[in-house]
Enzyme design. Structure first.
Site, PDB file in Angstrom:
ATOM      1  N   ASP A  83      58.701  55.872  31.068  1.00 50.55           N
ATOM      2  CA  ASP A  83      57.464  56.591  31.323  1.00 50.55           C
ATOM      3  C   ASP A  83      56.308  55.646  30.949  1.00 50.55           C
ATOM      4  OD1 ASP A  83      56.714  60.113  30.990  1.00 50.55           O
ATOM      5  OD2 ASP A  83      55.544  58.481  31.832  1.00 50.55           O
TER       6      ASP A  83
HETATM    7  C1  GLC Z   1      52.876  60.058  33.028  1.00 53.43           C
HETATM    8  C2  GLC Z   1      53.927  61.136  33.050  1.00 53.43           C
HETATM    9  C3  GLC Z   1      55.013  60.896  34.057  1.00 53.43           C
HETATM   10  C4  GLC Z   1      54.469  60.146  35.250  1.00 53.43           C
HETATM   11  C5  GLC Z   1      54.041  58.788  34.770  1.00 53.43           C
HETATM   12  C6  GLC Z   1      53.469  57.938  35.915  1.00 53.43           C
HETATM   13  O1  GLC Z   1      52.493  59.777  31.723  1.00 53.43           O
HETATM   14  O2  GLC Z   1      54.557  61.452  31.827  1.00 53.43           O
HETATM   15  O3  GLC Z   1      55.554  62.171  34.406  1.00 53.43           O
HETATM   16  O4  GLC Z   1      55.478  60.027  36.238  1.00 53.43           O
HETATM   17  O5  GLC Z   1      53.099  58.854  33.720  1.00 53.43           O
HETATM   18  O6  GLC Z   1      52.272  58.448  36.340  1.00 53.43           O
END
Ligand code: GLC
Length: 749
Positions: free
Chosen positions: A290
């Site tokens: 993440d």
């Molecule tokens: C965010 C979210 C995740 C998302 C990622 C990319 O922090 O937790 O669900 O896919 O970043 O945007």
């Protein structure tokens, strides 16, 4: 798609040619970063806006001067393998051209993006769409999302999110399929099928990245990013199955969650990412962290610094680093110093290359064009599907008898809804006009002007209406005086209330999940005038989570839960209010009476002292035990009766059948739910667990026998020893139109 062995051979051949830096480059996912005359970082600028140190206007002015840096030189040097957040064909093809034609090995980029519930044609938020209980619909909207997003250059979506969420304080409950693990699994598997289709090499195939692995929805106190601590039995019984269903559906990527599980952050959790995901479940796709999660292992307190975090997370099984730069900064040196075996690095690179080969990106790196992009978006068919999904996502929570004098709805019944075609509306509340709020959280490809508000739909449909945005009149008249003015030209009051889209989604936990005071006051004012003038008050809710709204449930004459319905919000709501569509949605989350009851969910344990009248039982002094609306609840413009529940033991479990009858005056769809209780197990079991559901259409007066097969394999749980067991003994079977009002039968397995 290339034959598996051929892909593995190509991976080995390519790995053999790659330098350490090129290998580390494949693990690097960048986002287009912002540059400009900022004295502070972009994150700090955001904080300054959120905490009021600068206005939104000042923030926008600063941003307008910024330009995006796409790190072209790093691509050229082979130091980037993927981008997050590229959402247009021209940019995607321009950057891909650098990667393919200007680097030593020509390895194509893979583009990931958060296409959660539609791209340009924004469909209802997942929590809403889950209320349709219709895997076929979920797959069709997933396919639509893939057709539009891949036209814009996206290869992989960071979806479906299948985090079971039992705590309504958590803002990300909006992004998944609610509190039940079976529904989340079915929802996620349908989305994987829709996103990926049956041939990943097709230009409109979008790899699914299941998230957030695992149990992010169990963050303590419903506070986003907070710790997750539970028994492994609970993790296996109540959380992991939804992710497993997506892996079994063929998802090609997985995103570890921000949270820890019992003290080990998912990003550094070898047991989770290698033992469970790869050894137990046979997953051979790629994992992507993440955002910044690898670096955040330092904050967690499990890594001394980013270098240590990079070593731990790569070893644990995180292949790609989303925007923390931990891998690109440290992996090469970690291998050269001998602290990380090159074989571990090679395994991660191989996982990423495997998905790129499976998607045929080496042979066809340019999967879209600006022409295709222009033709793909927001077609009439797409809008029709978005409207169908929005109608099916809505849940009718209350519908009282109509006061005398209200023109009869077109169903001929005496209820307030559906409204008569010529009913005049008094519409109150700014959300009735705010197109931008209709998309809900995570609508990356949305253009708010594509959304149709309730007012837009009234105009389009030629409905006679007056509108007041709920604010006091600038001339000092109170809202009530304005309501009186409007009342003369209205048959029905619509109170359009709830949450802005920013109040749910990521980093949007709420300690109190009640309605805003201003919404409650508006409804009170409307009720006061409405009662005096015989005008019923219909509440239309826009929200991204269950709300604690006992007063509204008691006071409003009718309540339609619309969630955040997407581009066709207004037309879909009027379709339901005027009876063009008969609402069939059922809640996939419990609506508690008070925030203090959270987490509140139907599949709870009975305890040794189940809540009851006597004092020494499990309940609150100041709040009723029951929810305002139970899991699985939803009304219709017709009525359904259940009878003749029969359960027969089969060779391999139970065969359940029940008769469902449409006892009302119009056709409708009923979601028949089948729950099971293992009455006495070697560990205590929930009072109910959803084990099957069927959505059936019934004409007025029609009845149908509905059947469920319950294989014993589905009736087990994880024992004290941590193994999956199916135990003989007494079971109770419950069947009904929600988790509360059910027929019951006892059986012996
Ligand atoms: C965010 C979210 C995740 C998302 C990622 C990319 O922090 O937790 O669900 O896919 O970043 O945007």
């Amino acid at each position: 798609m290339m034959e598996k062995n051929a892909i593995e051979r190509k991976i080995r051949e390519l790995l053999a040619k790659m330098t350490l830096e090129e290998k580390a480059g494949q693990l690097q996912q960048c986002g287009p970063s912002l540059v400009g005359a900022f004295e502070v970082s972009f994150e700090e600028l955001l904080d300054m806006m959120f905490d009021g140190r600068i206005s939104k206007e000042e923030f926008d002015r600063l941003m307008s001067g910024a330009k995006q840096d796409f790190h072209e030189d790093d691509i050229r040097a082979g130091r980037i393998g993927s981008f997050n957040g590229i959402g247009d064909a021209a940019t995607a093809n321009r950057l891909q051209k650098i990667a393919v034609e200007e680097t030593r090995l020509g390895i194509p980029l893979i583009y990931g993006y958060d296409v959660i519930h539609g791209f340009r044609t924004v469909t209802p938020i997942p929590l809403a769409e889950s209320c349709a209980w219709e895997p076929g619909l979920w797959e069709r909207t997933g396919r639509l999302a893939a057709e539009e997003a891949t036209a814009a250059g996206v290869h992989m979506t960071f979806a479906p999110m299948v985090d079971v969420a039992k705590d309504a304080r958590w803002g990300r409950v909006s992004e998944g399929a609610g509190e039940d693990v079976l529904l989340n699994g079915d929802y996620g598997a349908a989305k994987v099928r829709g996103f990926q289709g049956d041939d990943l090499t097709r230009e409109d195939a979008m790899a699914a990245c299941v998230k957030h692995f695992a149990a992010y929805g169990a963050c303590e106190a419903g506070r986003d990013y907070n710790r997750v601590d539970m028994s492994l039995q609970k993790l296996w019984d109540e959380y992991l199955p939804s992710y497993k269903a997506c892996i079994e559906a063929g998802a090609r990527a997985v995103m570890p969650a921000f949270n820890d599980i019992n003290g080990v952050p998912c990003s550094a959790n070898e047991w989770l990412l290698r033992d469970v995901l790869r050894k137990d479940w046979g997953f051979d796709g790629m994992t992507v962290s993440d955002a910044n999660a690898i670096a955040e292992c330092v904050n967690h307190g499990i890594a001394a610094d980013k270098r240590d975090a990079a070593r731990q997370c790569l070893r644990a099984g995180v292949d790609m680093d989303m925007t923390s730069n931990s891998y690109i900064e440290h992996v090469q040196e970690l291998v050269e110093s001998g602290e990380l075996e090159e074989s571990v690095l090679d395994e991660a690179v191989a996982d990423i290359l495997r998905v790129k080969f499976e998607m045929d990106l080496f042979e066809h790196p340019y999967r879209t064009s600006e022409e295709r992009e222009a033709d793909a978006m927001l077609t009439q068919e797409a809008r029709a599907l978005a409207r169908e999904a929005a109608v099916k996502s809505m849940v009718l929570l209350k519908n009282e008898d109509a006061p005398s004098g209200l023109p009869e709805g077109n169903s001929g019944n005496k209820k307030i809804l559906p409204l008569a075609p010529d009913a005049r509306l008094g519409i109150f509340g700014r959300l009735a006009a705010d197109r931008g709020q209709m998309t809900g959280a995570w609508a990356v490809g949305a253009n708010p002007d594509d959304c149709l508000s309730i007012l837009d739909a009234c105009r389009e449909r030629g409905i006679s209406y007056r509108y007041l945005d709920g604010a006091d009149n600038p001339e000092g008249l109170s809202t009530k005086k304005r309501i009186l003015e409007i009342a003369e030209e209205s048959d029905v009051f619509l109170a359009v209330i709830g949450e802005d889209k920013e109040e749910s989604g990521e980093a949007a936990s709420r300690a109190s999940i009640t309605l805003k005071d201003s919404d409650i006051q508006l409804v009170k004012d409307l009720l006061e005038v409405g009662k005096a003038q015989g005008k019923p008050v219909v509440a239309v809710l826009f929200n991204g989570r269950p709300l604690a709204m006992p007063w509204l449930a008691e006071s409003a004459d009718a309540i339609l839960e619309a969630w955040h319905p997407g581009v066709e919000a207004g037309p879909a709501i009027l379709d339901v209010l005027f009876g063009d569509a008969n609402p069939s949605g059922k809640l996939t989350t419990t609506f508690p009476y008070a925030s203090g009851q959270c987490p509140m969910y139907y599949a709870h344990m009975n305890t040794g002292r189940p809540g009851g009248k006597s004092k020494f039982t499990s309940k609150y002094l100041d709040t009723p035990l029951e929810p305002v609306y139970p899991f699985g609840f939803g009304l219709s413009y017709t009525t359904f009766a259940y009878e003749n529940l029969s359960v027969e033991k089969t060779e391999d479990g139970f065969h359940v059948s029940v008769t469902v009858k449409n006892t009302g005056s119009r056709a409708g769809e009923e979601i028949v739910q089948c729950y099971v209780q293992d009455v006495a197990g070697s560990r205590v079991r929930p009072v109910k667990e959803l084990k099957g559901y069927k959505k059936i259409p019934l004409a007025p007066g029609e009845e149908r026998r509905v059947e469920f097969e319950l294989p014993s394999e589905k009736l087990g749980f994880y024992s004290r020893e941590g193994t999956y067991v199916v135990e003989p003994g007494e079971f109770r079977i419950y069947v009904g139109g929600n988790s509360r009002d059910v027929l019951e039968a006892g059986v012996i397995l």
